[in-house]
Design a protein around this motif. Structure first.
Motif, PDB file in Angstrom:
ATOM      1  N   UNK A 102       0.793  -1.230   0.000  1.00 14.59           N
ATOM      2  CA  UNK A 102       0.000   0.000   0.000  1.00 14.59           C
ATOM      3  C   UNK A 102       0.821   1.273   0.000  1.00 14.59           C
ATOM      4  N   UNK A 103       2.071   1.213   0.471  1.00 10.09           N
ATOM      5  CA  UNK A 103       2.881   2.422   0.527  1.00 10.09           C
ATOM      6  C   UNK A 103       4.353   2.040   0.459  1.00 10.09           C
ATOM      7  N   UNK A 104       5.173   3.002   0.059  1.00 15.40           N
ATOM      8  CA  UNK A 104       6.606   2.781  -0.083  1.00 15.40           C
ATOM      9  C   UNK A 104       7.331   3.969   0.522  1.00 15.40           C
ATOM     10  N   UNK A 105       8.299   3.706   1.398  1.00 15.46           N
ATOM     11  CA  UNK A 105       9.017   4.771   2.077  1.00 15.46           C
ATOM     12  C   UNK A 105      10.516   4.494   2.016  1.00 15.46           C
ATOM     13  N   UNK A 106      11.355   5.545   2.080  1.00 12.16           N
ATOM     14  CA  UNK A 106      12.806   5.328   2.049  1.00 12.16           C
ATOM     15  C   UNK A 106      13.287   4.599   3.297  1.00 12.16           C
ATOM     16  N   UNK A 107      14.389   3.900   3.152  1.00 10.60           N
ATOM     17  CA  UNK A 107      14.970   3.165   4.267  1.00 10.60           C
ATOM     18  C   UNK A 107      16.055   3.970   4.972  1.00 10.60           C
ATOM     19  N   UNK A 108      16.316   5.193   4.492  1.00  8.50           N
ATOM     20  CA  UNK A 108      17.343   6.046   5.090  1.00  8.50           C
ATOM     21  C   UNK A 108      16.696   7.263   5.746  1.00  8.50           C
ATOM     22  N   UNK A 109      17.294   7.789   6.822  1.00 10.59           N
ATOM     23  CA  UNK A 109      16.769   9.029   7.403  1.00 10.59           C
ATOM     24  C   UNK A 109      17.011  10.184   6.439  1.00 10.59           C
ATOM     25  N   UNK A 147      10.663  15.411   4.195  1.00 13.44           N
ATOM     26  CA  UNK A 147       9.674  14.348   4.074  1.00 13.44           C
ATOM     27  C   UNK A 147       9.603  13.867   2.624  1.00 13.44           C
ATOM     28  N   UNK A 148       9.763  12.559   2.405  1.00 14.15           N
ATOM     29  CA  UNK A 148       9.680  12.002   1.055  1.00 14.15           C
ATOM     30  C   UNK A 148       8.720  10.813   0.985  1.00 14.15           C
ATOM     31  N   UNK A 149       7.971  10.584   1.986  1.00  9.08           N
ATOM     32  CA  UNK A 149       7.074   9.432   1.938  1.00  9.08           C
ATOM     33  C   UNK A 149       6.355   9.272   3.260  1.00  9.08           C
ATOM     34  N   UNK A 150       5.579   8.199   3.390  1.00  3.98           N
ATOM     35  CA  UNK A 150       5.423   7.135   2.392  1.00  3.98           C
ATOM     36  C   UNK A 150       4.628   7.576   1.168  1.00  3.98           C
ATOM     37  N   UNK A 151       4.900   6.900   0.064  1.00  2.00           N
ATOM     38  CA  UNK A 151       4.235   7.184  -1.197  1.00  2.00           C
ATOM     39  C   UNK A 151       3.072   6.221  -1.376  1.00  2.00           C
ATOM     40  N   UNK A 152       1.930   6.739  -1.774  1.00  2.00           N
ATOM     41  CA  UNK A 152       0.796   5.884  -2.099  1.00  2.00           C
ATOM     42  C   UNK A 152       0.996   5.373  -3.517  1.00  2.00           C
ATOM     43  N   UNK A 153       1.564   4.174  -3.646  1.00  2.00           N
ATOM     44  CA  UNK A 153       1.883   3.677  -4.986  1.00  2.00           C
ATOM     45  C   UNK A 153       0.651   3.250  -5.761  1.00  2.00           C
ATOM     46  N   UNK A 154      -0.522   3.259  -5.100  1.00  2.00           N
ATOM     47  CA  UNK A 154      -1.743   2.982  -5.846  1.00  2.00           C
ATOM     48  C   UNK A 154      -2.052   4.089  -6.845  1.00  2.00           C
ATOM     49  N   UNK A 155      -1.354   5.221  -6.715  1.00  2.00           N
ATOM     50  CA  UNK A 155      -1.504   6.307  -7.670  1.00  2.00           C
ATOM     51  C   UNK A 155      -0.692   6.060  -8.938  1.00  2.00           C
ATOM     52  N   UNK A 156       0.092   4.991  -8.939  1.00  2.00           N
ATOM     53  CA  UNK A 156       0.998   4.708 -10.049  1.00  2.00           C
ATOM     54  C   UNK A 156       0.606   3.379 -10.682  1.00  2.00           C
ATOM     55  N   UNK A 157       0.468   3.296 -12.000  1.00  2.00           N
ATOM     56  CA  UNK A 157       0.163   2.012 -12.642  1.00  2.00           C
ATOM     57  C   UNK A 157       1.181   0.946 -12.252  1.00  2.00           C
ATOM     58  N   UNK A 212      17.139  11.941 -11.673  1.00  2.00           N
ATOM     59  CA  UNK A 212      16.873  12.633 -10.409  1.00  2.00           C
ATOM     60  C   UNK A 212      15.517  12.236  -9.847  1.00  2.00           C
ATOM     61  N   UNK A 213      15.202  12.775  -8.693  1.00  3.38           N
ATOM     62  CA  UNK A 213      13.975  12.427  -7.996  1.00  3.38           C
ATOM     63  C   UNK A 213      12.843  13.401  -8.263  1.00  3.38           C
ATOM     64  N   UNK A 214      11.650  13.001  -7.857  1.00  2.00           N
ATOM     65  CA  UNK A 214      10.484  13.874  -7.921  1.00  2.00           C
ATOM     66  C   UNK A 214       9.471  13.429  -6.875  1.00  2.00           C
ATOM     67  N   UNK A 215       8.682  14.384  -6.407  1.00  2.00           N
ATOM     68  CA  UNK A 215       7.583  14.074  -5.495  1.00  2.00           C
ATOM     69  C   UNK A 215       6.256  14.013  -6.246  1.00  2.00           C
ATOM     70  N   UNK A 216       6.300  14.215  -7.558  1.00  2.00           N
ATOM     71  CA  UNK A 216       5.084  14.233  -8.371  1.00  2.00           C
ATOM     72  C   UNK A 216       4.775  12.824  -8.851  1.00  2.00           C
ATOM     73  N   UNK A 217       4.014  12.091  -8.058  1.00  2.00           N
ATOM     74  CA  UNK A 217       3.731  10.688  -8.357  1.00  2.00           C
ATOM     75  C   UNK A 217       3.090  10.506  -9.722  1.00  2.00           C
ATOM     76  N   UNK A 218       2.206  11.406 -10.079  1.00  2.00           N
ATOM     77  CA  UNK A 218       1.445  11.246 -11.313  1.00  2.00           C
ATOM     78  C   UNK A 218       2.284  11.486 -12.564  1.00  2.00           C
TER      79      UNK A 218
END
Length: 219
Positions: free
Chosen positions: A36-43, A47-57, A170-176
């Motif tokens: 249901x969600x994915x979060x980084x394993x590093x401190x 804030x970078x998560x958790x991400x609702x991966x249900x928003x992603x195919x 690079x990274x992004x916070x824009x899941x869509x």
């Protein structure tokens, strides 16, 4: 040097099952169990998560697949047509990440080397972007790293010989934006995915960017 242990996939919040070989077409998943969600394993300082991966195919969620043929273990392969980035493993599989692609991300193809890595990097818009988007001129001297920075949580800088290609992973916070062609930028992964990739690849990693044909292929 990347070791088998460094490539171990057990640290991810995914389960995988082996399947048969692929004969042709896009690389096929070896198995995927959604969470249901994915979060980084590093401190992290932001804030970078958790991400609702249900928003992603499902196709664009991080997963283990059969590796594209012809590449050495440890190589990154960027497929801008299909919106995938592969990290090739030494067992014939690859970690596949969904990506978003911008104009700059489709303008360059070839083989490069990661010669710089940065956490929460500073973003400096190129002159061409400032001309297209005058509102970015205020960051001509650099925008500090942070949650609003277009480079996200991590950046991998690609060089061809000793020349900076100006091409970034690079990274992004824009899941869509994952799985899509976006207005600007290079190759973007979810922040949680680029943090994962950053930890797996050392300086000197080879990156193969496949030519964008303009005929996107559905996943």
């Amino acid at each position: 040097m990347i070791t088998r242990r460094a490539f171990a996939f057990g640290s991810l919040a995914f389960g995988f099952m082996a399947s048969g070989c692929m004969s042709s077409g896009p690389t096929q998943p070896l198995g995927y169990q959604p969470v249901p969600a994915l979060a980084p394993t590093t401190p992290e300082p932001f804030d970078v998560g958790p991400v609702d991966i249900n928003q992603i195919p499902i196709a664009y969620r991080r997963q283990l697949v059969e590796a594209p043929s012809g590449y050495r273990a440890g190589t990154i392969v960027v497929d801008t047509n299909n919106r995938f980035l592969y990290l090739i493993r030494d067992d014939g599989s690859a970690i596949r990440y969904g990506i978003g692609v911008g104009r700059e991300g489709m303008a360059w193809a070839g083989t490069a080397t990661i010669k710089r890595k940065a956490e929460w990097p500073t973003w400096t818009p190129p002159q061409e972007m400032i001309e297209r988007q005058p509102e970015t001129a205020k960051y001509a001297d650099g925008m500090p790293g942070g949650p609003r920075n277009p480079l996200g949580a991590r950046a991998l800088y690609l060089y061809e010989g000793g020349r900076d290609t100006l091409y970034r992973i690079h990274g992004t916070s824009e899941e869509r934006s994952i799985g899509r062609a976006v207005s600007s930028g290079c190759i973007r992964l979810l922040n949680v995915d680029v943090i994962d990739l950053y930890q797996r690849v050392p300086l000197g990693t080879e990156v193969v960017v496949l030519e964008h044909t303009g005929a996107d292929v559905a996943a």
